[in-house]
Design an enzyme around this catalytic site. Structure first.
Site, short mmCIF file in Angstrom:
data_model
loop_
_atom_site.label_atom_id
_atom_site.label_comp_id
_atom_site.label_asym_id
_atom_site.label_seq_id
_atom_site.Cartn_x
_atom_site.Cartn_y
_atom_site.Cartn_z
N LYS A 1 0.83 -1.21 0.00
CA LYS A 1 0.00 0.00 0.00
C LYS A 1 0.86 1.27 0.00
CE LYS A 1 -2.35 -1.02 3.68
NZ LYS A 1 -3.23 -1.24 4.82
N LYS B 1 -14.32 -22.47 1.72
CA LYS B 1 -14.12 -22.96 3.09
C LYS B 1 -14.94 -22.09 4.07
CE LYS B 1 -10.40 -23.71 6.34
NZ LYS B 1 -9.76 -22.90 7.27
N LYS C 1 -15.21 -17.20 9.11
CA LYS C 1 -15.78 -15.94 9.56
C LYS C 1 -15.44 -14.82 8.58
CE LYS C 1 -13.26 -14.13 12.77
NZ LYS C 1 -12.59 -13.31 13.78
#
Ligand code: TRP
Length: 332
Positions: free
Chosen positions: A119, A200, A203
């Site tokens: 970045k 998969k 979360k």
């Protein structure tokens, strides 16, 4: 005394069926053959969770979740990391034996440095010392209990190797085996649990089926599992179906074979397959859900279980620390 298996559970997210089949169930099975110590790594979680109310909720959910899934606190020493203060004393001591170069190589830390570089940001941006020293705290968790094996997922093996390295450095310095050198035990053959979208279950993908959702929500989520566009009459390949993969986790071998045959014969639509999945999942999960709700309804009782676990843990950890204080010259 048997061999010791120890693992930490970081309470950073809601428990889902991927956690259940990938970590909780295998760890509970392992507890039949080892002296197991399983704990809630709440200070590791603090690294990423700065909202107090949320962290508190996650800790309770994870503790209640493991108990509901069958962890027997009479057989497994089950505690919160924060209730064992020797952890933090040992971490401080281990800092003096862990080289900075070793910690520089930690994958989790390196990944953030690399992302910063991509970045164009400062390499240290967003990195606190909790992240950098994460492997040392984890080494303290492990080494405090003379752990033989550390059951973990593949992503944590480097941390266990670092714990072994740090133990080796300390032992080398004092010329004896003050700390047992642990080994990772990677869960192999555990099913990769597909999420609602077929990737998969994780979360971070937002594709999970929470372990303790209501029956109604479970049904709704089962109906959302991805399918292809084959029509009712077409024969279907069970091995390419996410519904079938999920069903496999919950069904008996006979049920599995029966549903596979219905897939191959044609005449069964996706809606029906989803109903079968819901039935099998709910059969396994509803007793867990009931236990979970009962535990969550009595937090003082939960707290008591954890405090009793911590007392048992401290009987061991205080001895380890006494040994190390003497060896290091800290104790007079
Ligand atoms: N780092 C582990 C994870 O993210 C959690 C953890 C903390 C742990 N301390 C541990 C695992 C000690 C095994 C042993 O999953």
């Amino acid at each position: 005394m048997g061999k010791i298996a120890l693992t930490g559970i970081k309470p950073t997210g809601i428990l889902h069926i991927g956690n259940y089949f990938g970590a909780i169930k295998p760890a509970l099975e392992l507890a039949a053959d080892y002296d197991a110590r399983y704990f809630i790594a709440d200070y590791h979680a603090l690294n990423t969770m700065k909202d107090g109310a949320e962290l508190n909720t996650r800790i309770r959910e994870v503790a209640a979740g493991w108990l509901a899934a069958g962890l027997d606190p009479e057989r497994v020493i089950f505690y919160r990391q924060s209730d064992v203060p020797e952890t933090f004393e040992l971490a401080t001591m281990l800092m003096c034996f862990a080289s900075k170069g070793l910690l520089n190589r930690a994958h989790a830390y390196k990944a953030v440095v690399q992302a910063n570089g991509e970045k164009g940001a400062d390499p240290d941006a967003g990195i606190n010392m909790g992240l950098f020293t994460y492997p040392v705290l984890m080494a303290a968790d492990i080494l405090l209990f003379d752990t033989d094996i550390v059951p973990v997922g593949q992503d944590q093996t480097q941390h266990v190797e670092m714990a072994a390295d740090i133990a080796g450095a300390l032992n080398f310095n004092y010329k004896r085996e003050l700390l047992k050198v642990p080994q990772a035990s990677v869960r192999e053959n555990v099913a990769v649990v597909p999420g609602l979208d077929g990737r998969k279950m994780s979360k971070s993908y937002g594709n999970v089926i929470p372990l303790f959702c209501t029956e109604k929500e479970l049904r709704k989520l089962c109906m959302k599992v991805v399918t292809n566009s084959q029509g009712i009459d077409e024969p279907k390949n069970p091995d390419e179906s996410q519904i079938f993969l999920l069903y496999t986790l919950f069904a008996t071998p006979e049920e599995r074979a029966a549903l596979a045959a219905r897939y191959r014969a044609g005449g069964m639509g996706w809606g029906e397959a989803k109903e079968e999945l819901f039935r099998a999942a709910n059969r396994e999960l509803s007793p867990l859900r009931e236990r979970y709700n009962a535990i969550m309804a009595d937090i003082p009782a939960l707290e008591k279980i954890l405090k009793e676990g911590a007392a048992k843990a401290r009987a061991v950890s205080s001895q380890t620390m006494a040994r190390l204080r003497t060896a290091s010259g800290i104790a007079l």
